[in-house]
Scaffold this motif. Structure first.
Motif, mmCIF file in Angstrom:
data_model
loop_
_atom_site.group_PDB
_atom_site.id
_atom_site.type_symbol
_atom_site.label_atom_id
_atom_site.label_comp_id
_atom_site.label_asym_id
_atom_site.label_seq_id
_atom_site.Cartn_x
_atom_site.Cartn_y
_atom_site.Cartn_z
ATOM 1 N N LYS A 1 -11.128 29.430 68.055
ATOM 2 C CA LYS A 1 -12.382 28.812 67.629
ATOM 3 C C LYS A 1 -13.494 29.856 67.648
ATOM 4 C CE LYS A 1 -15.175 24.688 68.536
ATOM 5 N NZ LYS A 1 -15.224 23.427 69.291
ATOM 6 N N THR A 2 -14.303 29.860 66.606
ATOM 7 C CA THR A 2 -15.432 30.786 66.562
ATOM 8 C C THR A 2 -16.659 30.064 66.035
ATOM 9 O OG1 THR A 2 -16.280 32.861 65.649
ATOM 10 C CG2 THR A 2 -14.777 31.611 64.272
ATOM 11 N N THR A 3 -17.810 30.336 66.601
ATOM 12 C CA THR A 3 -19.065 29.720 66.184
ATOM 13 C C THR A 3 -19.998 30.787 65.656
ATOM 14 O OG1 THR A 3 -18.842 28.067 67.934
ATOM 15 C CG2 THR A 3 -21.003 28.284 66.894
ATOM 16 N N SER A 4 -20.593 30.529 64.503
ATOM 17 C CA SER A 4 -21.519 31.498 63.937
ATOM 18 C C SER A 4 -22.806 31.501 64.748
ATOM 19 C CB SER A 4 -21.850 31.140 62.486
ATOM 20 O OG SER A 4 -22.746 30.040 62.449
ATOM 21 N N SER A 5 -23.531 32.582 64.634
ATOM 22 C CA SER A 5 -24.863 32.596 65.212
ATOM 23 C C SER A 5 -25.723 31.610 64.430
ATOM 24 C CB SER A 5 -25.472 33.996 65.148
ATOM 25 O OG SER A 5 -25.493 34.453 63.807
ATOM 26 N N GLN A 6 -26.632 30.978 65.117
ATOM 27 C CA GLN A 6 -27.423 29.920 64.500
ATOM 28 C C GLN A 6 -28.358 30.487 63.440
ATOM 29 O OE1 GLN A 6 -30.496 27.572 66.793
ATOM 30 N NE2 GLN A 6 -28.744 26.196 66.927
ATOM 31 N N SER A 7 -28.434 29.818 62.305
ATOM 32 C CA SER A 7 -29.321 30.228 61.221
ATOM 33 C C SER A 7 -30.500 29.270 61.145
ATOM 34 C CB SER A 7 -28.573 30.229 59.880
ATOM 35 O OG SER A 7 -27.510 31.151 59.899
ATOM 36 N N LYS A 8 -31.683 29.820 60.883
ATOM 37 C CA LYS A 8 -32.887 28.995 60.907
ATOM 38 C C LYS A 8 -33.898 29.517 59.889
ATOM 39 C CE LYS A 8 -36.365 27.252 64.209
ATOM 40 N NZ LYS A 8 -36.825 27.291 65.617
ATOM 41 N N GLU A 9 -34.572 28.599 59.215
ATOM 42 C CA GLU A 9 -35.666 28.929 58.309
ATOM 43 C C GLU A 9 -36.890 28.111 58.702
ATOM 44 O OE1 GLU A 9 -36.029 31.119 56.014
ATOM 45 O OE2 GLU A 9 -33.985 31.872 55.746
ATOM 46 N N GLU A 10 -38.058 28.719 58.579
ATOM 47 C CA GLU A 10 -39.304 28.036 58.926
ATOM 48 C C GLU A 10 -40.231 28.004 57.717
ATOM 49 O OE1 GLU A 10 -40.863 30.173 62.229
ATOM 50 O OE2 GLU A 10 -39.372 29.422 63.648
ATOM 51 N N TRP A 11 -41.169 27.052 57.719
ATOM 52 C CA TRP A 11 -42.146 26.982 56.647
ATOM 53 C C TRP A 11 -43.468 26.439 57.180
ATOM 54 C CZ3 TRP A 11 -37.996 23.557 56.948
ATOM 55 C CH2 TRP A 11 -38.310 22.217 57.156
ATOM 56 N N SER A 12 -44.526 26.730 56.444
ATOM 57 C CA SER A 12 -45.845 26.175 56.721
ATOM 58 C C SER A 12 -46.525 25.984 55.373
ATOM 59 C CB SER A 12 -46.662 27.113 57.616
ATOM 60 O OG SER A 12 -47.939 26.567 57.894
ATOM 61 N N ASP A 13 -46.546 24.741 54.897
ATOM 62 C CA ASP A 13 -47.044 24.435 53.559
ATOM 63 C C ASP A 13 -48.388 23.737 53.635
ATOM 64 O OD1 ASP A 13 -44.769 25.514 52.592
ATOM 65 O OD2 ASP A 13 -43.786 23.630 52.090
ATOM 66 N N TYR A 14 -49.231 24.065 52.697
ATOM 67 C CA TYR A 14 -50.554 23.464 52.636
ATOM 68 C C TYR A 14 -50.538 22.243 51.723
ATOM 69 C CZ TYR A 14 -55.422 22.793 51.185
ATOM 70 O OH TYR A 14 -56.641 22.248 50.901
ATOM 71 N N GLY A 15 -51.055 21.122 52.224
ATOM 72 C CA GLY A 15 -51.315 19.972 51.373
ATOM 73 C C GLY A 15 -50.239 18.924 51.282
ATOM 74 N N SER A 16 -48.958 19.306 51.363
ATOM 75 C CA SER A 16 -47.910 18.302 51.200
ATOM 76 C C SER A 16 -46.660 18.704 51.956
ATOM 77 C CB SER A 16 -47.567 18.110 49.719
ATOM 78 O OG SER A 16 -47.064 19.318 49.170
ATOM 79 N N SER A 17 -45.820 17.704 52.229
ATOM 80 C CA SER A 17 -44.568 17.939 52.927
ATOM 81 C C SER A 17 -43.604 18.707 52.027
ATOM 82 C CB SER A 17 -43.954 16.603 53.347
ATOM 83 O OG SER A 17 -42.699 16.787 53.940
ATOM 84 N N ILE A 18 -42.638 19.357 52.636
ATOM 85 C CA ILE A 18 -41.661 20.131 51.886
ATOM 86 C C ILE A 18 -40.827 19.202 51.006
ATOM 87 C CG2 ILE A 18 -39.907 20.007 53.706
ATOM 88 C CD1 ILE A 18 -39.169 22.916 52.973
ATOM 89 N N SER A 19 -40.456 19.674 49.827
ATOM 90 C CA SER A 19 -39.714 18.837 48.882
ATOM 91 C C SER A 19 -38.235 18.777 49.233
ATOM 92 C CB SER A 19 -39.869 19.383 47.464
ATOM 93 O OG SER A 19 -39.221 20.640 47.336
ATOM 94 N N SER A 20 -37.576 17.716 48.775
ATOM 95 C CA SER A 20 -36.140 17.569 49.011
ATOM 96 C C SER A 20 -35.357 18.685 48.340
ATOM 97 C CB SER A 20 -35.663 16.215 48.485
ATOM 98 O OG SER A 20 -36.307 15.154 49.134
ATOM 99 N N ARG A 21 -35.807 19.107 47.150
ATOM 100 C CA ARG A 21 -35.099 20.160 46.432
ATOM 101 C C ARG A 21 -35.160 21.477 47.210
ATOM 102 N NH1 ARG A 21 -36.494 21.050 40.197
ATOM 103 N NH2 ARG A 21 -35.550 18.964 40.204
ATOM 104 N N ARG A 22 -36.313 21.776 47.783
ATOM 105 C CA ARG A 22 -36.445 23.017 48.545
ATOM 106 C C ARG A 22 -35.621 22.953 49.828
ATOM 107 N NH1 ARG A 22 -42.113 25.165 50.946
ATOM 108 N NH2 ARG A 22 -41.329 26.954 52.118
ATOM 109 N N ILE A 23 -35.606 21.780 50.469
ATOM 110 C CA ILE A 23 -34.769 21.601 51.660
ATOM 111 C C ILE A 23 -33.305 21.861 51.328
ATOM 112 C CG2 ILE A 23 -33.744 19.778 53.085
ATOM 113 C CD1 ILE A 23 -36.099 20.680 54.451
ATOM 114 N N ALA A 24 -32.846 21.313 50.194
ATOM 115 C CA ALA A 24 -31.438 21.472 49.806
ATOM 116 C C ALA A 24 -31.098 22.931 49.551
ATOM 117 C CB ALA A 24 -31.145 20.625 48.573
ATOM 118 N N ALA A 25 -31.990 23.650 48.852
ATOM 119 C CA ALA A 25 -31.741 25.065 48.577
ATOM 120 C C ALA A 25 -31.722 25.882 49.867
ATOM 121 C CB ALA A 25 -32.806 25.600 47.621
#
Length: 384
Positions: free
Chosen positions: A220-244
């Motif tokens: 069994k092997t586990t990858s190192s955790q991957s993470k992305e952050e964002w800070s958007d002005y005016g509106s919540s992040i879109s579903s399309r951007r989350i999926a990408a």
């Protein structure tokens, strides 16, 4: 030998050193690494098959239905609506595509480098029992001994390696932040920002089967955790951007997990990036800068060694001399002369015991031991 740099280039280097206290330089080259695990069964020909079942789990409530942590925002209903079982299906679809490439290229190619094992990838779906949908964290039942024996005989394999399970954990956090800012007219205006992150962890589970005895062992092997952050002005992040973003994290995590597992089983090489030390306070800063530029080159890096060797007796004792000795130890490592690299690193520490100098000595000491293990693992007649 690369011809000397023109005066205009040397002047430009000097100006850069003056303005930036010498920019940071790095050299990238390949080094050898030994296998850290041993397959439990004897053999040289491995048959690799994919019979995985994908397990998807949300980080917040650990169910198959996406449910995300959302604080200080009225968008919780919208987020729960847009992240449902569709995310689970999207992950399964993306994994099917990514695995076909990762197993064929990332996994098999690593084993081909030194030939300790010959790995054959079964590209067509194997005629074997498919695992049922098991709970998260549970492995499917192992292949029957008769199935293992039949597959091994069909492909003349000594060992069967099966990808049994892929576990994916996804977590998201988003919160609203209101900032008060003053305009030129001293009017206070409120601006709304949405800060968040998406985190993904991927675990791959392999089983190793012995065709002769019918026994099997889990790896069994586990990858190192991957993470992305964002800070958007005016509106919540879109579903399309989350999926990408999620697909990019999945590709990164899966590749890491597959590569780490393959490299644990066979001697291999990896690319490393080493920092080259240049000091703007040195009387020879222009020559040191030129040497750093050349050592970062894949074609002319050996020219840097001549420059450093000529400057070594001229440099002041202490940290400045230690930096040149440190750089020379990198050159010896690049030349695969680890004994000489360690000797130079020890001399550097004798001049200055500062952080990067000491860490380089300790790292090379470990590499000397690793190299002995590496040389014992590669087949006779093969060299790196």
């Amino acid at each position: 030998m690369l011809p000397p740099l023109p005066l205009r280039s040397l002047a430009a280097i000097a100006l850069v050193c003056l303005l930036t206290s010498c920019a940071s330089h790095h050299a990238t080259y390949r080094i050898s690494k030994p296998a850290t695990d041993e397959l439990p069964f004897a053999g040289e020909r491995i048959l690799l098959i994919d019979r995985h079942w994908t397990h998807y789990q949300d980080e917040a409530d650990r169910t198959l239905v996406g449910s995300f942590i959302v604080k200080n925002t009225p968008l919780i209903k919208q987020l729960h609506k847009r992240h449902s079982r569709s995310q689970e299906q999207s992950i399964r679809t993306a994994l099917a595509s990514l695995l076909s490439v990762s197993l064929a290229i990332d996994f098999v190619t690593i084993f081909e480098e030194f030939g300790k094992y010959e790995v054959m990838l079964m590209t067509s779906p194997p005629a074997i029992s498919k695992p049922e949908n098991t709970a998260f964290g549970e492995l499917p039942p192992p292949l029957a001994a008769s199935e293992v024996g039949a597959l091994a005989a069909q492909h003349s394999a000594d060992i069967l390696l099966a990808l049994e399970s892929v576990e994916v954990v996804v977590g998201e956090h988003e919160e609203k932040r209101i900032v008060e800012e003053k305009s030129k007219n001293d009017e206070v205006k409120k601006k709304t920002y949405y800060d968040g992150w998406l985190r993904l962890t991927c675990t791959v589970v392999f089983r190793v089967y012995d065709p002769l005895s019918g026994l099997w062992v889990d790896f069994k092997t586990t990858s190192s955790q991957s993470k992305e952050e964002w800070s958007d002005y005016g509106s919540s992040i879109s579903s399309r951007r989350i999926a990408a973003m999620r697909d990019a994290l999945l590709e990164r995590s899966l590749e890491t997990a597959i590569n780490d597992f393959a490299r644990s089983l066979t001697p291999h090489t990896i690319s490393v990036s080493r920092k080259i030390l240049v000091d703007s306070s040195s009387r020879h800063k222009e020559q040191l800068e030129e040497a750093a530029e050349r050592f970062a080159s894949s074609a002319y890096w050996k020219d840097a060694v001549e420059i450093w060797q000529s400057l070594l007796p001229l440099e002041q004792p202490g940290f400045l001399k230690a930096k040149i000795l440190y750089n020379l130890s990198l050159a010896a490592e690049r030349e695969q002369d680890l004994d000489q690299a360690l000797i130079l690193a020890e001399k550097a520490v004798a001049e200055s015991d500062q952080g990067i100098i000491r860490r380089n000595r300790d790292r090379l000491a470990r590499r000397v031991d690793e190299q002995l293990l590496f040389e014992s693992q590669i087949p006779p007649g093969q060299e790196f």
